[in-house]
Design a protein around this motif. Structure first.
Motif, PDB file in Angstrom:
ATOM      1  N   ILE A 150       0.838  -1.202   0.000  1.00  0.00           N
ATOM      2  CA  ILE A 150       0.000   0.000   0.000  1.00  0.00           C
ATOM      3  C   ILE A 150       0.874   1.254   0.000  1.00  0.00           C
ATOM      4  O   ILE A 150       0.656   2.185  -0.785  1.00  0.00           O
ATOM      5  N   VAL A 151       1.905   1.258   0.850  1.00  0.00           N
ATOM      6  CA  VAL A 151       2.806   2.416   0.895  1.00  0.00           C
ATOM      7  C   VAL A 151       3.468   2.621  -0.468  1.00  0.00           C
ATOM      8  O   VAL A 151       3.531   3.742  -1.001  1.00  0.00           O
ATOM      9  N   ILE A 152       3.955   1.538  -1.058  1.00  0.00           N
ATOM     10  CA  ILE A 152       4.652   1.642  -2.347  1.00  0.00           C
ATOM     11  C   ILE A 152       3.715   2.178  -3.420  1.00  0.00           C
ATOM     12  O   ILE A 152       4.062   3.081  -4.178  1.00  0.00           O
ATOM     13  N   ILE A 153       2.502   1.630  -3.476  1.00  0.00           N
ATOM     14  CA  ILE A 153       1.563   2.063  -4.519  1.00  0.00           C
ATOM     15  C   ILE A 153       1.226   3.542  -4.346  1.00  0.00           C
ATOM     16  O   ILE A 153       1.252   4.309  -5.312  1.00  0.00           O
ATOM     17  N   LEU A 154       0.956   3.954  -3.107  1.00  0.00           N
ATOM     18  CA  LEU A 154       0.622   5.367  -2.872  1.00  0.00           C
ATOM     19  C   LEU A 154       1.789   6.279  -3.242  1.00  0.00           C
ATOM     20  O   LEU A 154       1.620   7.305  -3.898  1.00  0.00           O
ATOM     21  N   PHE A 155       2.993   5.880  -2.844  1.00  0.00           N
ATOM     22  CA  PHE A 155       4.171   6.705  -3.121  1.00  0.00           C
ATOM     23  C   PHE A 155       4.378   6.867  -4.623  1.00  0.00           C
ATOM     24  O   PHE A 155       4.549   7.977  -5.131  1.00  0.00           O
ATOM     25  N   PHE A 156       4.362   5.740  -5.333  1.00  0.00           N
ATOM     26  CA  PHE A 156       4.641   5.832  -6.767  1.00  0.00           C
ATOM     27  C   PHE A 156       3.486   6.468  -7.530  1.00  0.00           C
ATOM     28  O   PHE A 156       3.686   7.039  -8.591  1.00  0.00           O
ATOM     29  N   TYR A 157       2.292   6.392  -7.003  1.00  0.00           N
ATOM     30  CA  TYR A 157       1.177   7.092  -7.653  1.00  0.00           C
ATOM     31  C   TYR A 157       1.349   8.595  -7.496  1.00  0.00           C
ATOM     32  O   TYR A 157       1.272   9.346  -8.451  1.00  0.00           O
ATOM     33  N   ARG A 158       1.620   9.008  -6.274  1.00  0.00           N
ATOM     34  CA  ARG A 158       1.733  10.436  -5.998  1.00  0.00           C
ATOM     35  C   ARG A 158       2.932  11.074  -6.710  1.00  0.00           C
ATOM     36  O   ARG A 158       2.850  12.189  -7.201  1.00  0.00           O
ATOM     37  N   PHE A 159       4.057  10.363  -6.724  1.00  0.00           N
ATOM     38  CA  PHE A 159       5.289  10.961  -7.248  1.00  0.00           C
ATOM     39  C   PHE A 159       5.703  10.364  -8.588  1.00  0.00           C
ATOM     40  O   PHE A 159       6.873  10.411  -8.961  1.00  0.00           O
ATOM     41  N   TYR A 160       4.738   9.809  -9.326  1.00  0.00           N
ATOM     42  CA  TYR A 160       5.084   9.097 -10.552  1.00  0.00           C
ATOM     43  C   TYR A 160       5.893   9.956 -11.522  1.00  0.00           C
ATOM     44  O   TYR A 160       6.936   9.541 -12.028  1.00  0.00           O
ATOM     45  N   HIS A 161       5.430  11.181 -11.774  1.00  0.00           N
ATOM     46  CA  HIS A 161       6.129  12.027 -12.763  1.00  0.00           C
ATOM     47  C   HIS A 161       7.527  12.381 -12.287  1.00  0.00           C
ATOM     48  O   HIS A 161       8.469  12.438 -13.077  1.00  0.00           O
ATOM     49  N   ILE A 162       7.640  12.620 -10.991  1.00  0.00           N
ATOM     50  CA  ILE A 162       8.947  12.991 -10.453  1.00  0.00           C
ATOM     51  C   ILE A 162       9.895  11.794 -10.503  1.00  0.00           C
ATOM     52  O   ILE A 162      11.055  11.924 -10.908  1.00  0.00           O
ATOM     53  N   VAL A 163       9.380  10.615 -10.141  1.00  0.00           N
ATOM     54  CA  VAL A 163      10.217   9.416 -10.212  1.00  0.00           C
ATOM     55  C   VAL A 163      10.671   9.186 -11.654  1.00  0.00           C
ATOM     56  O   VAL A 163      11.838   8.902 -11.921  1.00  0.00           O
ATOM     57  N   THR A 164       9.739   9.333 -12.605  1.00  0.00           N
ATOM     58  CA  THR A 164      10.097   9.169 -14.015  1.00  0.00           C
ATOM     59  C   THR A 164      11.199  10.146 -14.404  1.00  0.00           C
ATOM     60  O   THR A 164      12.198   9.763 -15.014  1.00  0.00           O
ATOM     61  N   ALA A 165      11.014  11.417 -14.046  1.00  0.00           N
ATOM     62  CA  ALA A 165      11.985  12.444 -14.432  1.00  0.00           C
ATOM     63  C   ALA A 165      13.351  12.150 -13.824  1.00  0.00           C
ATOM     64  O   ALA A 165      14.374  12.255 -14.495  1.00  0.00           O
ATOM     65  N   VAL A 166      13.370  11.750 -12.553  1.00  0.00           N
ATOM     66  CA  VAL A 166      14.645  11.494 -11.873  1.00  0.00           C
ATOM     67  C   VAL A 166      15.332  10.251 -12.446  1.00  0.00           C
ATOM     68  O   VAL A 166      16.540  10.231 -12.640  1.00  0.00           O
ATOM     69  N   CYS A 167      14.533   9.214 -12.740  1.00  0.00           N
ATOM     70  CA  CYS A 167      15.128   8.003 -13.305  1.00  0.00           C
ATOM     71  C   CYS A 167      15.652   8.248 -14.712  1.00  0.00           C
ATOM     72  O   CYS A 167      16.688   7.737 -15.099  1.00  0.00           O
ATOM     73  N   PHE A 168      14.932   9.034 -15.490  1.00  0.00           N
ATOM     74  CA  PHE A 168      15.326   9.263 -16.881  1.00  0.00           C
ATOM     75  C   PHE A 168      16.555  10.149 -16.952  1.00  0.00           C
ATOM     76  O   PHE A 168      17.490   9.876 -17.705  1.00  0.00           O
ATOM     77  N   ASP A 169      16.588  11.235 -16.192  1.00  0.00           N
ATOM     78  CA  ASP A 169      17.705  12.175 -16.280  1.00  0.00           C
ATOM     79  C   ASP A 169      17.785  12.956 -14.968  1.00  0.00           C
ATOM     80  O   ASP A 169      17.177  14.007 -14.820  1.00  0.00           O
ATOM     81  N   GLU A 170      18.549  12.395 -14.042  1.00  0.00           N
ATOM     82  CA  GLU A 170      18.649  12.972 -12.705  1.00  0.00           C
ATOM     83  C   GLU A 170      19.183  14.406 -12.747  1.00  0.00           C
ATOM     84  O   GLU A 170      18.681  15.286 -12.052  1.00  0.00           O
ATOM     85  N   GLU A 171      20.204  14.627 -13.581  1.00  0.00           N
ATOM     86  CA  GLU A 171      20.823  15.949 -13.631  1.00  0.00           C
ATOM     87  C   GLU A 171      19.810  17.009 -14.080  1.00  0.00           C
ATOM     88  O   GLU A 171      19.724  18.093 -13.505  1.00  0.00           O
ATOM     89  N   PHE A 172      19.026  16.650 -15.101  1.00  0.00           N
ATOM     90  CA  PHE A 172      18.029  17.605 -15.587  1.00  0.00           C
ATOM     91  C   PHE A 172      16.980  17.894 -14.518  1.00  0.00           C
ATOM     92  O   PHE A 172      16.575  19.035 -14.314  1.00  0.00           O
ATOM     93  N   ALA A 173      16.548  16.836 -13.811  1.00  0.00           N
ATOM     94  CA  ALA A 173      15.561  17.022 -12.740  1.00  0.00           C
ATOM     95  C   ALA A 173      16.110  17.963 -11.672  1.00  0.00           C
ATOM     96  O   ALA A 173      15.404  18.834 -11.158  1.00  0.00           O
TER      97      ALA A 173
END
Lengths: 279, 266
Positions: A150-173
């Motif tokens: 439940i914690v994981i699903i809520l976290f990744f739902y809420r921060f999905y775009h940020i997680v994507t941005a950080v995983c794709f290009d941390e420096e740009f984020a």
């Protein structure tokens, strides 16, 4: 009796519970695994997982020597995992330093675990910690794994775009003003907690395989991070349920069978995909 | 020269990685509306200079002001396109999602954490600007190297920057697309200041207003002065041999020709 008739037997509550544990841990394996693969931190996860033995050993020693009955190995495992994740995340900046920190926490954690167990009177079988045994997972473990999901699903739902941005290009984020380091530490913490709870299923030594193989298999097909997470959950569930069935029928250890299932799925599908993607 | 404050002002800057000196005694001013290219050999410090301007690296000595403040505070006004080599080309992400990360700092604070409504149309406009309007739903991994490059430019544009920093925007692009790209940049230059890194000085000099030579030291040339000698000085031979033996102010300088009488075809 074969597996399916046992499964439908009203008395085999225990096997159904095992399957539930497998299915619910797939959610954590798939989502955290996708993050681990995308951030290329599988060896970091490996170090966190192995350091857990130090925490478990420490708790067993404290519990026996000081008669602290309330102490549970889980607390030691969580403490060791969070501590090693923090050490690697905080002091392991730069590729070379990170590698040193990973190697150090990996080995020192295991060494401490063995030392504590040597110091503790009596005999301990650490096999179930090292290689896991899904058949020994308790109702409390199942509840904890569901809470983690439940914690994981809520976290990744809420921060999905940020997680994507950080995983794709941390420096740009970072340049866009995101608190990348805070996110990194948070996600390392979440990864560490997941590793601890998932160790019950496949063990310290092999949890790294379940955090990489299903997600890597999903990566062969996924077009978005969310898609990769869903597919990884699916591949993870197939490997775990398949592993439980095989382990039950052939009377073999469940952890290793689950890992081999996940490995076979990955290598077969990667070979089929070989024309388009490299391994 | 306009009376406005320069957008980038670098004074007496020194930078080294451990003991390897990369940039020495750099003084540089970039005015609003500039379209300038940083050129120079590999290892000369071009990317390092960009990262210093972005505040990703800190100088050992000297100061950098961007928009009259520190690079960290100025960051959000800067659109940045990094070299593609640092990204995973197989990462599962759509073209739209890549471009949208240019707006990631405006992601909602509410429970869903989504982008503001306007973000989608800003991203679409940015993609149209680089000629990839029809690629919005494509997967980033399906694109060619040149198309990915343009997606990354669109991502930088999606930040709605006042200053655009591009690191090797032409490295994966065939000559015709390269010409299109420079036309795009010339058009964007009406709205924003642009600083790009390029190793292709021959081509870049037709489009940019000034060329900043970076080879441990930094020297600015108005493009009208670019000739074979300067190109040779930037690229030819060992850098010790060609190190500039004089300094000049940021408006440009003239060159000695240490190679006269022995000129080779480049």
């Amino acid at each position: 009796m074969d597996f399916f008739s046992v499964l439908t037997d009203p008395n085999s509550l225990f096997l159904r519970q095992t399957l539930l544990v497998g299915l619910f841990s797939s959610i954590a394996f798939g989502i955290i695994g996708t993050y681990v693969i995308s951030r290329r931190i599988s060896y970091l996860a490996g170090a966190v997982s192995h350091s857990v033995l130090g925490g478990i050993g420490g708790v067993i020693w404290l519990k026996t020597v000081f008669q602290l009955e309330w102490l549970d190995p889980l607390y030691g495992a969580l403490l060791a995992a969070l501590l090693s994740a923090f050490i690697i995340g905080r002091f392991g900046s730069g590729r070379k330093k990170e590698e040193i920190m990973i190697g150090a926490t990996w080995a020192i954690g295991m060494a401490l675990g063995i030392i504590f167990m040597d110091m503790t009177p009596g005999y301990f079988d650490i096999t179930s910690y090292l290689f896991g045994d899904i058949l020994l997972v308790s109702v409390r473990d199942l509840k904890l794994i569901i809470a983690l999901d439940i914690v994981i699903i809520l976290f990744f739902y809420r921060f999905y775009h940020i997680v994507t941005a950080v995983c794709f290009d941390e420096e740009f984020a970072r340049l866009r003003g995101l608190k990348v380091d805070l996110f990194y530490q948070l996600l390392l913490g979440l990864t560490a907690v997941s590793v601890v709870l998932l160790i019950r299923v496949v063990g310290i030594v092999m949890v790294i395989a379940m955090l990489t193989l299903p997600a890597a298999t999903a990566g062969l097909y996924a077009r978005t991070l969310a898609g990769m997470m869903l597919l990884a959950v699916m591949f993870s569930a197939i490997a775990i349920v398949g592993g439980i069935i095989l382990s039950y029928s052939a009377n073999l250890s469940s952890g290793p069978i689950i890992i081999v299932c996940a490995g076979v799925i990955y290598f077969v599908l990667a070979a089929i995909k070989r024309d388009k993607y490299s391994l | 020269m306009s009376s406005e404050l320069p957008i980038i002002r670098i004074k007496d800057l020194y930078f080294s990685y451990h003991d390897n000196s990369v940039l020495e005694d750099v003084n540089l001013e970039i005015d609003k509306g500039e379209l300038a290219s940083i050129v120079g050999p590999n290892g000369g410090g071009k990317t390092t200079l960009l990262k210093l301007i972005l505040g990703l690296l800190k100088p050992q000595q000297g100061t950098i002001e961007v928009f009259g403040t520190t690079p960290e505070k100025a960051r959000r006004k800067i659109g940045y396109m990094p070299q593609q080599a640092q990204l995973d080309p197989q990462f599962p992400i759509s073209v739209l999602d890549v471009v949208l990360t240019g707006q990631i700092d405006r992601c909602g604070k509410g429970f869903t954490g989504g982008f503001p409504k306007a973000a989608g149309s800003i991203a679409q406009a940015a993609l149209a600007e680089v000629g990839l309007g029809d690629f919005i739903q494509k997967s980033f991994s399906q694109l060619s190297g040149g198309q990915r490059q343009r997606v990354l430019i669109a991502r930088a544009l999606c930040s709605e920057p006042e200053l655009l920093l591009l690191d090797e925007p032409t490295s994966n692009i065939d000559p015709r697309s390269e010409e299109n790209l420079y036309e795009t940049l010339a058009r964007l230059n009406r709205k924003m200041t642009i600083l790009l890194v390029s190793h292709d000085i021959g081509f870049v000099s037709q489009f940019v207003k000034s060329v900043i030579c970076v080879n441990h030291q930094v020297i600015i040339h108005p493009t009208s002065q670019i000739n074979g000698t300067i190109i040779k000085e930037i690229y030819g031979g060992d850098f010790n041999l060609i190190r500039h033996d004089h300094r000049c102010d940021h408006t440009g300088h003239s060159h000695h020709d240490p190679f006269s009488g022995n000129r080779e075809q480049l």
